[in-house]
Design a protein around this motif. Structure first.
Motif, mmCIF file in Angstrom:
data_model
loop_
_atom_site.group_PDB
_atom_site.id
_atom_site.type_symbol
_atom_site.label_atom_id
_atom_site.label_comp_id
_atom_site.label_asym_id
_atom_site.label_seq_id
_atom_site.Cartn_x
_atom_site.Cartn_y
_atom_site.Cartn_z
ATOM 1 N N UNK A 204 80.471 117.946 43.385
ATOM 2 C CA UNK A 204 79.878 118.452 44.625
ATOM 3 C C UNK A 204 78.830 119.517 44.295
ATOM 4 N N UNK A 205 77.822 119.566 45.129
ATOM 5 C CA UNK A 205 76.712 120.516 44.974
ATOM 6 C C UNK A 205 77.141 121.835 45.608
ATOM 7 N N UNK A 206 77.084 122.914 44.854
ATOM 8 C CA UNK A 206 77.547 124.217 45.351
ATOM 9 C C UNK A 206 76.729 124.722 46.532
ATOM 10 N N UNK A 207 75.428 124.446 46.529
ATOM 11 C CA UNK A 207 74.533 124.991 47.549
ATOM 12 C C UNK A 207 74.249 124.022 48.696
ATOM 13 N N UNK A 208 74.562 122.749 48.495
ATOM 14 C CA UNK A 208 74.275 121.749 49.535
ATOM 15 C C UNK A 208 75.438 120.767 49.579
ATOM 16 N N UNK A 209 76.302 120.945 50.545
ATOM 17 C CA UNK A 209 77.512 120.123 50.640
ATOM 18 C C UNK A 209 77.211 118.661 50.990
ATOM 19 N N UNK A 210 75.972 118.391 51.457
ATOM 20 C CA UNK A 210 75.614 117.015 51.805
ATOM 21 C C UNK A 210 75.254 116.176 50.588
ATOM 22 N N UNK A 211 74.959 116.831 49.474
ATOM 23 C CA UNK A 211 74.586 116.070 48.285
ATOM 24 C C UNK A 211 75.529 116.400 47.143
ATOM 25 N N UNK A 212 75.482 115.583 46.126
ATOM 26 C CA UNK A 212 76.311 115.826 44.953
ATOM 27 C C UNK A 212 75.416 115.842 43.720
ATOM 28 N N UNK A 213 75.950 116.386 42.655
ATOM 29 C CA UNK A 213 75.237 116.439 41.395
ATOM 30 C C UNK A 213 75.803 115.371 40.469
ATOM 31 N N UNK A 214 74.925 114.737 39.748
ATOM 32 C CA UNK A 214 75.316 113.665 38.851
ATOM 33 C C UNK A 214 75.059 114.073 37.414
ATOM 34 N N UNK A 215 75.933 113.616 36.537
ATOM 35 C CA UNK A 215 75.734 113.809 35.106
ATOM 36 C C UNK A 215 76.323 112.611 34.388
ATOM 37 N N UNK A 216 75.956 112.468 33.126
ATOM 38 C CA UNK A 216 76.489 111.356 32.349
ATOM 39 C C UNK A 216 77.970 111.576 32.073
ATOM 40 N N UNK A 217 78.730 110.503 32.164
ATOM 41 C CA UNK A 217 80.145 110.523 31.800
ATOM 42 C C UNK A 217 80.221 110.468 30.266
ATOM 43 N N UNK A 218 81.411 110.624 29.702
ATOM 44 C CA UNK A 218 81.519 110.463 28.239
ATOM 45 C C UNK A 218 80.970 109.113 27.760
ATOM 46 N N UNK A 219 81.210 108.054 28.519
ATOM 47 C CA UNK A 219 80.666 106.733 28.148
ATOM 48 C C UNK A 219 79.139 106.728 28.265
ATOM 49 N N UNK A 220 78.604 107.362 29.301
ATOM 50 C CA UNK A 220 77.153 107.466 29.456
ATOM 51 C C UNK A 220 76.525 108.272 28.335
ATOM 52 N N UNK A 221 77.194 109.344 27.926
ATOM 53 C CA UNK A 221 76.698 110.165 26.812
ATOM 54 C C UNK A 221 76.694 109.345 25.525
ATOM 55 N N UNK A 222 77.753 108.567 25.313
ATOM 56 C CA UNK A 222 77.842 107.715 24.115
ATOM 57 C C UNK A 222 76.672 106.725 24.081
ATOM 58 N N UNK A 223 76.381 106.112 25.225
ATOM 59 C CA UNK A 223 75.263 105.170 25.291
ATOM 60 C C UNK A 223 73.955 105.899 25.007
ATOM 61 N N UNK A 224 73.776 107.072 25.601
ATOM 62 C CA UNK A 224 72.547 107.838 25.361
ATOM 63 C C UNK A 224 72.394 108.171 23.884
ATOM 64 N N UNK A 225 73.469 108.583 23.253
ATOM 65 C CA UNK A 225 73.410 108.950 21.841
ATOM 66 C C UNK A 225 73.077 107.757 20.944
ATOM 67 N N UNK A 226 73.509 106.578 21.316
ATOM 68 C CA UNK A 226 73.188 105.375 20.549
ATOM 69 C C UNK A 226 71.786 104.867 20.880
ATOM 70 N N UNK A 227 71.425 104.964 22.141
ATOM 71 C CA UNK A 227 70.172 104.403 22.628
ATOM 72 C C UNK A 227 68.951 105.244 22.266
ATOM 73 N N UNK A 228 69.053 106.550 22.380
ATOM 74 C CA UNK A 228 67.894 107.422 22.168
ATOM 75 C C UNK A 228 67.222 107.214 20.812
ATOM 76 N N UNK A 229 67.964 107.159 19.701
ATOM 77 C CA UNK A 229 67.281 106.942 18.418
ATOM 78 C C UNK A 229 66.563 105.591 18.333
ATOM 79 N N UNK A 230 67.129 104.582 18.973
ATOM 80 C CA UNK A 230 66.497 103.255 18.968
ATOM 81 C C UNK A 230 65.192 103.279 19.764
#
Length: 163
Positions: A97-123
């Motif tokens: 949840x967004x601390x300043x705006x209850x109507x929106x939420x904040x998104x971030x990579x999950x551990x699986x998303x981070x794993x994909x980013x770490x593999x994908x970025x060098x390629x």
């Protein structure tokens, strides 16, 4: 493609050669570069173009709203929402949840998303380097500077047309 204009009593012909038209050239280059990168994220990771862009933006570790993500990757609201929904279904994103705006939420990579980013970025970076390797360091620097100038000028022109 040519256009005829009447200026007083004289007829002036303006010719537009698409192969020499900068926006057309840029679009063609962008499509080819994107297609060569798409082979990596679609083939190895089964990500769509929009999903890849979201992984790339969130790969820096920050949490962003869907609106901010869409703005950063130049994507319409509906396309952004669909890509985010698919990524949430694949457990590639986490929502807080967004601390300043209850109507929106904040998104971030999950551990699986981070794993994909770490593999994908060098390629992806290797593919970029393969493309840029035909340019000298000086040419790469100048190209970067030219892009900055063109982006700035395009922004100015966009501002000029707003009411």
């Amino acid at each position: 493609m040519s256009v005829r204009e009447r200026n007083s009593d004289k007829e002036i012909e303006v010719s537009l050669e698409m192969e020499q038209f900068f926006p057309f050239q840029l679009t063609q280059l962008q499509a080819r570069v994107s297609d060569s990168i798409a082979d990596i994220y679609t083939g190895h990771f089964a990500l769509s173009k929009h999903e890849w862009r979201i992984v790339a933006v969130l790969g820096a570790g920050q949490s962003l709203s869907a609106k901010d993500i869409g703005s950063m990757i130049n994507l319409e609201k509906m396309q952004t929402s669909r890509a985010i929904a698919k990524m949430l279904d694949k457990s590639l994103l986490m929502k807080d949840s967004h601390k300043h705006d209850k109507r929106s939420s904040l998104l971030k990579l999950s551990p699986e998303g981070i794993k994909i980013h770490q593999e994908l970025a060098p390629m992806i970076l290797a593919r970029e380097q393969a493309l840029m390797s035909i340019l000298s360091s000086d040419e790469q620097f100048k190209l970067n500077e030219m892009f900055k100038k063109l982006m700035s000028r395009a922004d100015e022109l966009l501002q000029d047309r707003l009411p």
